[in-house]
Scaffold this active site. Sequence first.
Site, PDB file in Angstrom:
ATOM      1  N   HIS A 420       0.866  -1.059   0.045  1.00  0.00           N
ATOM      2  CA  HIS A 420      -0.540  -0.158  -0.189  1.00  0.00           C
ATOM      3  C   HIS A 420       0.459   1.445  -0.204  1.00  0.00           C
ATOM      4  CE1 HIS A 420      -3.972   2.564   0.054  1.00  0.00           C
ATOM      5  NE2 HIS A 420      -3.938   1.408   0.956  1.00  0.00           N
ATOM      6  N   ASP A 424      -2.714   2.248  -5.325  1.00  0.00           N
ATOM      7  CA  ASP A 424      -3.555   2.634  -3.908  1.00  0.00           C
ATOM      8  C   ASP A 424      -4.433   1.638  -4.115  1.00  0.00           C
ATOM      9  OD1 ASP A 424      -4.636   3.292  -6.241  1.00  0.00           O
ATOM     10  OD2 ASP A 424      -3.708   5.270  -6.477  1.00  0.00           O
TER      11      ASP A 424
END
Length: 449
Positions: A420, A424
Site C-alpha cells: 500500500h 492504491d
Amino acid sequence: MSHTRSISTVFYKFLKTNLTTNSSTIKHIHSSRLLEKNVAFNLSDIGEGIREVIVKEWYVKEGDKVVQFDNICEVQSDKASVTITSRYDGTITKLHHNIDDVALVGKPLVNIETDEAEDTGAVEKKSTLETPKLETIKSSTEIKKDINNLVETEFIHTNCDIICIPSVRRLAKENNLNLSLIKGTGKHGRILKEDVLKYLENNNGETSHSGSLVDEKQDLEEAISGFQRIMVKTMTESLKIPHFVYSDEITVTKLSDLRQSLKAISELNETKISLMPFFIKAASNALKKYPIINATTDQNLEKIYYKKNHNIGIAMDTKAGLAVPVIKNVENLGILDIARELNRLVKSGKNGSFAPSDIRGGTFSISNIGSIGGTYMMPVITPPQLAIIALGTTKVLPRFDKDMKVVPESIINISASADHRFIDGATMANFIEMFKRQIENPNLLFLNV
Ligand code: CO6
C-alpha cells in the site's frame, strides 16, 4: 599422486578418441601448460533478492577432482532448491560450510585448486586463424560431457566414502535413508538406484535415519534451522510490508468450456493446458495497463523500477516445499507457450530442483491454491515485488443470469495483496476488473486487451 597419473591416462584416452581428427585443437591443448591456482568459488547471485541459503547436501568433499558443470552442492532458499555446479576444473581443497549452515551470496562455498591453462592469448589467436570444421570435431559441450563421463568412471571409487551418483543420493535423501546402511552392488561397491529401491522394499518403507524409534509419548523439541530458519526470516520481513487485500469472485464457466474444447490441441502438443496459462496471460495483459503492479522497489525504498518484462512467479507446491519459479517475458508469449513453460517448471519442481535462472527475476506473482482448496486468501508479497494474486478453488454455485433466472456457474475467488506504500486500492481494483473481464470473456485474451 595416483590421481594425477590416472587423470593423465583418462585425458590421453579421451584425446586419442576424440581429437585426432583436428590437429589445431590438439596443438592448443598441448601448447598450454597447466598451472595450479587456488581460487575461492563464491556462491553467485541466485536472484529474487536472495541473500542467503542453507547448504542441504554436498556432492563433493575435500580432495575430490571436479570438472566444469559437476555438481558441487544443493542449496535451499525459502523459494527453491538449487544445484550449484562447478565453474572450474580442479581439485576441491576446502568446503566452507557444514550441512544446514547458512551460506551467503558472494561469499566462498568451496576452494578449488584449478587446472588453469597458461598462454591463453596464444590459444585465442589460433582460434581466430583456424576455424575447426564442425563435422570433424565434437562441440565443446560434448567434449566436456565425455571428459565428465571418463573422469567419473575412473575416479568415483577413490573420491567418495559412499559411492553413488547425485540422483541416487537424492533418492535416498527423499526417503530419509542413511546411505551407509545400503550395500552397493555396482562397480567398486557403487550404490545403484535399484539398491536403494530394494532396501526400501525390504524395510517396508521404514526409513528412519538412525533406525531408532521416536518415543511418541514425549513432546518433540527441534531447533529451527535450515529452510525453516530462512522462512521465519523472510516471512517476518515480508509481513512488515503494509499490505492490503482486495477480493472478488470470477465466473470461469466459459473459460472452463474453452479449456475442454482445447483438449485435442493439448494432447497433440503433449502439453497440459490447465486454467493457469489463461490466468497468467490475463494478468500480463492487465499489467500492461497498470505497470505499477509489475514494478519492484529497492531495499531503501528510494526508487520504483517499472519492469518492461512480465516475469511472472508461480507459487508451486514442490517436493522441497513452496517454490516460486518464474515464467519470463509473458507479454511475448501465447497461451500454448505459457502452458509449455509451466509444464517444464512443474516437472522441475517434481524433481526437486530448479536452475537458478528459473527462480530469478520475478516481477509479479500468482498463487493458485485451488487444486487443494480455499476460497479467501491473504497472499504474501515477495519483496522486491509489490503485488501478488491468489486463486481459490473452482465451485459450481447458483447465480442469476441477465434474465434473473438462477443458473449454475463455475466460480473462482481471487484475492490480491498489494504494497500500500506504492499501490492504491483503486489501481488494484481496476487491475482485477481487467483481469476478470478477460477470464469471463476469454475471447478478449487473444486480442491482448
Ligand atoms: N480449482 C479447481 N481445480 C483446479 C484449480 C482451481 N483453482 N486449479 C487447478 N485445478 C485442477 C486442475 O485443473 C487439475 O485437474 P485436471 O485438469 O483434472 O488434471 C488439477 O487441479 C491439478 O492441477 P495442476 O496442479 O496439475 O495444474 P495447474 O496448472 O492448475 O497448477 C500449479 C499448477 C503449479 C499452480 C500447481 O501445481 C500448484 O503447485 N499449486 C499449489 C500452489 C501453492 O502451493 N500455493 C500456495 C502458496 S501460499 O498462496 C498462498 C496465501 C497462501 C495460501
